[in-house]
Design an enzyme around this catalytic site. Structure first.
Site, PDB file in Angstrom:
ATOM      1  N   GLU A  18       0.821  -1.207   0.000  1.00  0.00           N
ATOM      2  CA  GLU A  18       0.000   0.000   0.000  1.00  0.00           C
ATOM      3  C   GLU A  18       0.860   1.265   0.000  1.00  0.00           C
ATOM      4  O   GLU A  18       0.530   2.253  -0.660  1.00  0.00           O
ATOM      5  CB  GLU A  18      -0.908   0.023   1.242  1.00  0.00           C
ATOM      6  CG  GLU A  18      -1.985  -1.052   1.276  1.00  0.00           C
ATOM      7  CD  GLU A  18      -1.499  -2.355   1.939  1.00  0.00           C
ATOM      8  OE1 GLU A  18      -0.272  -2.607   1.966  1.00  0.00           O
ATOM      9  OE2 GLU A  18      -2.345  -3.116   2.420  1.00  0.00           O
ATOM     10  N   LYS A  20       3.870   1.753  -1.159  1.00  0.00           N
ATOM     11  CA  LYS A  20       4.445   1.952  -2.488  1.00  0.00           C
ATOM     12  C   LYS A  20       3.425   2.658  -3.391  1.00  0.00           C
ATOM     13  O   LYS A  20       3.731   3.641  -4.053  1.00  0.00           O
ATOM     14  CB  LYS A  20       4.800   0.590  -3.090  1.00  0.00           C
ATOM     15  CG  LYS A  20       5.205   0.635  -4.539  1.00  0.00           C
ATOM     16  CD  LYS A  20       5.213  -0.761  -5.150  1.00  0.00           C
ATOM     17  CE  LYS A  20       5.550  -0.721  -6.614  1.00  0.00           C
ATOM     18  NZ  LYS A  20       6.925  -0.270  -6.881  1.00  0.00           N
ATOM     19  N   ARG A 512      10.400   1.121  -3.895  1.00  0.00           N
ATOM     20  CA  ARG A 512      10.729  -0.057  -4.708  1.00  0.00           C
ATOM     21  C   ARG A 512      10.854  -1.324  -3.874  1.00  0.00           C
ATOM     22  O   ARG A 512      11.475  -1.308  -2.811  1.00  0.00           O
ATOM     23  CB  ARG A 512      12.057   0.148  -5.446  1.00  0.00           C
ATOM     24  CG  ARG A 512      12.067   1.353  -6.313  1.00  0.00           C
ATOM     25  CD  ARG A 512      11.451   1.049  -7.650  1.00  0.00           C
ATOM     26  NE  ARG A 512      11.415   2.270  -8.436  1.00  0.00           N
ATOM     27  CZ  ARG A 512      10.549   2.499  -9.415  1.00  0.00           C
ATOM     28  NH1 ARG A 512       9.650   1.584  -9.725  1.00  0.00           N
ATOM     29  NH2 ARG A 512      10.587   3.627 -10.092  1.00  0.00           N
ATOM     30  N   CYS A 640      26.383  -2.456  -9.521  1.00  0.00           N
ATOM     31  CA  CYS A 640      25.897  -1.150  -9.045  1.00  0.00           C
ATOM     32  C   CYS A 640      26.524  -0.819  -7.687  1.00  0.00           C
ATOM     33  O   CYS A 640      26.913  -1.704  -6.968  1.00  0.00           O
ATOM     34  CB  CYS A 640      24.393  -1.126  -8.867  1.00  0.00           C
ATOM     35  SG  CYS A 640      23.477  -2.278  -9.845  1.00  0.00           S
ATOM     36  N   HIS A 691      18.528   6.741 -11.019  1.00  0.00           N
ATOM     37  CA  HIS A 691      17.606   6.690  -9.886  1.00  0.00           C
ATOM     38  C   HIS A 691      16.846   7.996  -9.715  1.00  0.00           C
ATOM     39  O   HIS A 691      16.024   8.125  -8.824  1.00  0.00           O
ATOM     40  CB  HIS A 691      18.353   6.330  -8.599  1.00  0.00           C
ATOM     41  CG  HIS A 691      18.889   4.939  -8.622  1.00  0.00           C
ATOM     42  ND1 HIS A 691      20.198   4.672  -8.931  1.00  0.00           N
ATOM     43  CD2 HIS A 691      18.280   3.738  -8.443  1.00  0.00           C
ATOM     44  CE1 HIS A 691      20.376   3.350  -8.915  1.00  0.00           C
ATOM     45  NE2 HIS A 691      19.231   2.775  -8.632  1.00  0.00           N
ATOM     46  N   CYS A 723      22.959   2.320 -14.506  1.00  0.00           N
ATOM     47  CA  CYS A 723      22.282   1.040 -14.306  1.00  0.00           C
ATOM     48  C   CYS A 723      21.187   0.919 -15.357  1.00  0.00           C
ATOM     49  O   CYS A 723      21.092   1.766 -16.250  1.00  0.00           O
ATOM     50  CB  CYS A 723      21.712   1.010 -12.880  1.00  0.00           C
ATOM     51  SG  CYS A 723      21.203  -0.636 -12.337  1.00  0.00           S
TER      52      CYS A 723
HETATM   53  N1  GLN Z   1      20.677  -5.535 -16.950  1.00  0.00           N
HETATM   54  C1  GLN Z   1      19.981  -5.087 -15.797  1.00  0.00           C
HETATM   55  C2  GLN Z   1      19.097  -3.920 -16.165  1.00  0.00           C
HETATM   56  O1  GLN Z   1      19.489  -3.177 -17.008  1.00  0.00           O
HETATM   57  C3  GLN Z   1      20.934  -4.670 -14.722  1.00  0.00           C
HETATM   58  C4  GLN Z   1      20.230  -4.147 -13.525  1.00  0.00           C
HETATM   59  C5  GLN Z   1      21.065  -4.046 -12.273  1.00  0.00           C
HETATM   60  O2  GLN Z   1      22.251  -4.110 -12.294  1.00  0.00           O
HETATM   61  N2  GLN Z   1      20.448  -3.851 -11.152  1.00  0.00           N
HETATM   62  O3  GLN Z   1      18.038  -3.703 -15.596  1.00  0.00           O
HETATM   63 ZN    ZN Z   2      23.022  -1.760 -11.869  1.00  0.00          ZN
END
Ligand code: GLN
Ligand code: ZN
Length: 756
Positions: A18, A20, A512, A640, A691, A723
């Site tokens: 909820e 989220k 998330r 990451c 992000h 990412c």
């Molecule tokens: N290949 C994944 C993506 O692009 C890598 C994600 C990650 O490292 N958390 O979503």
């Molecule tokens: Zn990543």
């Protein structure tokens, strides 16, 4: 007298996520902040109530957060970085700090110890004016009072807060201790009311990570001062995820009330008990971060062992850490073979309660004995699913099978074959997951969408992705991962040995959540998992299409793994499956394959003495997975939020041709270690903070790239986002990537003269 019980913290995202939902609706501008508050209040009340109904004595307040408890602590101390200080509206400022806005980049986020939960990293500088803002903490405490409960208040301890902070001048963050202590002191004075006992849980997990002499030397003065402030205040100092024997010995000499220790992940805590014999011991015996049923008789044995040192009336039965790291309840799971082995947060609360009852009752009655007998049947391996096909018997070289060819040899071959420009551009794999895509995938899973129709949706998405990437001029393309809900779940569903929960969501950061698969059997690959989609995508372009796999260590670390099989064995099983997949991709003509190891770093043990063992098998698993790659196949890996200092030798030994990492928020800080170690292989430092919803202009990308070039060899540097882009919207991603490529092209133009 009955033994008392304590829950370190409870998940806040809600039974149906909820929190989220309201947060994301609020950010999208669809609802007011009042609605967020209403939901938050309802959740808190519900979570308190269920702990109360289970008979828990110490229930937490301030374990709740709209985003993160470290962020709440930053606000509580008024350690708000200057770039956000001007935002007048408190809520707006709170979320701007983590999501960024047009003017200010978001604060850095990183992983909470060895979990997949992310916290906001405090940024400390001399110009901050630390000042108490106790509103959130007191509001929740009063709210609980109104609901008929006196809670224990959770607070992040000053030492952990500082240990996890970064400083603007790069100096030691502990120099700010004397500036934040008055704020903590004021907080306690505000809380201490005559005639009312208050319990405060100071979370100090920093004490488990080979605490430095500095942190240990501060422990006594800090807690002597805080605990000495008032007779009405009872302080519990809690650590988790490992043992904290060194700290326990010191804390025993301070006037704190209790010490909270994790006996599940920190068995060695037993060694510190003698010293703490005069304190109340919060004994964390129910695993807060795995999902298997508690072995009641083993836990009772443990409690009895503890009782030899600490009298029973000073033992409080507890979870090993906050249940934040567990899903909500198995009530929402369908029936199946695996369900009876599981216990989520709600069930763990009941386990704590049951354990305390059995522990108090002395010799067990027949009914109690039979309860324990029942419990045994719900434990793995016992009567658990049989381990069917142990394929690790397949030959695997000890020490990690190596790829063919040295890096230099491979580089020469790959350079010719791929013919990429300097500063090649690429992305990390996923593109935005649209609501249509999610709906199609869900409908398909439920059998509402026929195979052909689903395939058409995925192919259309891939087509669009390829066209877009070609249009903006990226060099190495991806298919966008439209067929994947999650990078681990996708592979788990195609491999044997995994179980999937219906509602096993765990908070990862902010709104998330992730739904980790459950590894309950041996793992094998019945058939290829990605070849069809990657080949389809490659068929649409002349540029290289990157195959996209999740690495063995990450699949392992982001799953709930059964406790009776060594993790190293499970990792090897996954690695063998992936190595077959790489062989198949290669056969299908794929020239570049990325093996994501986003969770490699977080799997590191918290104690230095244990890292060697982990590094050995984790490295072995990665190398085994990519061992099937030919010299001509370029292997990328992606990680990451990694702090690479101290593990650079292991990263080197992974020997990926290209390593992409997160650096957009942290800048060049991370890269120094690569230079110092004379790291040979190619690196793609992130230049786009994915992000944040912010769209950086080309000029900013240019600056980011130029800054990275100060540290990295231009012949070996890639340009890419931090990412994957799946959590972003196309409206953000399209212009941002366009700007990124534009900046890369410009810089390439400027430096290429210098190169050729
Ligand atoms: N290949 C994944 C993506 O692009 C890598 C994600 C990650 O490292 N958390 O979503
Ligand atoms: Zn990543």
């Amino acid at each position: 007298m009955a033994v008392k019980t304590l829950i370190t913290g409870f998940p806040r995202i809600g039974e149906q996520r909820e929190l989220k939902k309201v947060l994301e609706d609020y950010w999208a501008g669809n609802i007011s902040f009042d609605e967020v508050e209403n939901t938050a209040r309802t959740l808190r009340k519900k979570h308190w109530r269920l702990q109360k109904d289970a008979g828990i004595d110490f229930i937490s307040s301030n374990d709740f957060s709209l985003y993160d408890n470290m962020l709440d602590t930053i606000v509580m101390l008024n350690a708000v970085p200057e770039r956000f200080a001007g935002i007048g509206d408190k809520n707006e400022r709170y979320f701007a700090m983590v999501r960024g806005n047009e003017k200010a980049a978001a604060m850095e986020m990183t992983k909470w110890f060895n979990t997949n939960y992310h916290f906001i990293v405090p940024e400390l500088s001399d110009d901050l004016i630390f000042r108490l803002d106790s509103s959130k903490l007191l509001c929740e405490y009063r709210e609980a009072k109104e609901a008929g409960l006196t809670t224990k208040i959770n607070i992040i301890g000053p030492l952990t807060f500082l240990e996890l902070s970064k400083t603007r001048d790069g100096g030691d963050s502990f120099k700010y201790l004397h500036r934040i202590m008055p704020v903590y002191r004021e907080l306690l004075e505000e809380i201490a009311k005559p005639g009312e006992s208050v319990y405060l849980q100071f979370d100090e997990p920093a004490l488990v990570r080979n605490p430095s002499g500095e942190i240990l030397s501060l422990l006594r003065p800090v807690y002597s001062e805080l605990a000495g402030l008032s007779d009405h205040i009872n302080i519990i100092v809690t650590s988790y995820f490992e043992h904290s024997v060194e700290a326990t010995k010191i804390l025993a000499g301070t006037p704190i009330w209790g010490i909270g220790l994790d006996f599940v992940h920190g068995r060695r805590n037993l060694e510190g008990l003698e010293a703490a014999a005069a304190k109340t011991l919060i004994a964390g015996v129910v695993d807060g971060r795995n999902i298997w049923r508690n072995d009641i008789s083993a836990s009772l044995d443990l409690l009895n062992r503890i009782q030899k040192v600490i009298p029973q009336d000073r033992i409080v039965v507890s979870t090993s850490c906050s249940l934040l790291h567990s899903p909500y309840s198995i009530k929402n799971e369908g029936q199946g073979d695996v369900k009876k082995y599981l216990a989520f947060a709600y069930e763990k609360v009941e386990e704590v309660s049951l354990l305390a009852r059995l522990f108090s009752s002395g010799p067990l009655s027949a009914a109690e004995e039979s309860l324990i007998g029942e419990n045994k049947k719900n434990l793995l391996p016992g009567s658990g699913p049989n381990r069917a096909k142990d394929n690790t018997a397949r030959p695997a070289e000890p020490g990690g099978k190596a790829r063919e060819g040295s890096y230099a040899e491979r580089r020469a071959i790959q350079e010719k074959r791929l013919n990429l420009p300097v500063l090649p551009t690429t992305t990390i794999g996923s593109f935005p997951q649209t609501s249509e895509l999610r709906k199609a995938r869900n409908d398909y899973k439920k059998g509402l969408l026929p195979d052909a129709a689903y395939e058409a949706v995925i192919k259309k998405y891939i087509d669009d992705c390829v066209v877009f990437q070609e249009e903006i001029g990226l060099d190495v393309l991806v298919h966008g991962e439209p067929e994947r809900n999650d990078m681990v779940e996708y592979f788990g569903e195609l491999l044997d040995g995994f179980h999937f929960t219906k509602n096993g969501w765990v908070q990862s950061y902010g709104s998330r959540c992730v739904k980790p698969p459950v590894i309950f059997g041996d793992i094998s690959r019945p058939e290829p998992m990605t070849v069809k989609w990657i080949s389809y995508a490659q068929g649409k372009t002349k540029k290289p299409m990157k195959g996209m796999l999740t690495g063995p260590v990450t699949i392992l670390n982001w799953s709930f793994v059964r406790n009776d099989i060594p993790r190293s064995v499970v990792a090897k099983q996954i690695a063998l499956a992936l190595s077959d997949e790489i062989a198949d991709l290669q056969k299908a003509g794929i020239k570049i394959i990325q093996v994501d190891e986003a969770a490699f770093r977080e799997g590191y043990p918290l104690r230095k003495e244990n890292t060697g063992g982990y590094e050995q098998w984790a490295l072995e698993a990665f190398r085994l997975a990519v061992s099937s790659a030919d010299k001509a196949t370029q292997i990328h890996t992606h990680m990451c939020y990694s702090e690479f200092s101290g593990i650079i030798k292991t990263i080197e030994a992974m020997d990926a041709d290209v390593l992409t990492i997160e650096t957009a928020r942290s800048g060049n800080k991370l890269l120094g270690v690569f230079r110092e170690a004379a790291y040979q292989n190619e690196i793609g430092p992130g230049v786009y903070d994915i992000h944040s919803p912010r769209i950086p202009p080309a000029a900013e990308f240019r600056e980011q790239i130029m800054a990275r070039l100060e540290v990295l060899d231009k012949q070996k540097m890639w340009v890419n986002p931090d990412c994957g882009l799946k959590t972003r919207r196309w409206e953000e991603v399209r212009p941002a990537l366009k700007n990124m490529v534009e900046a890369a092209l410009a810089v390439r133009g400027e430096i290429s003269g210098a190169i050729s």
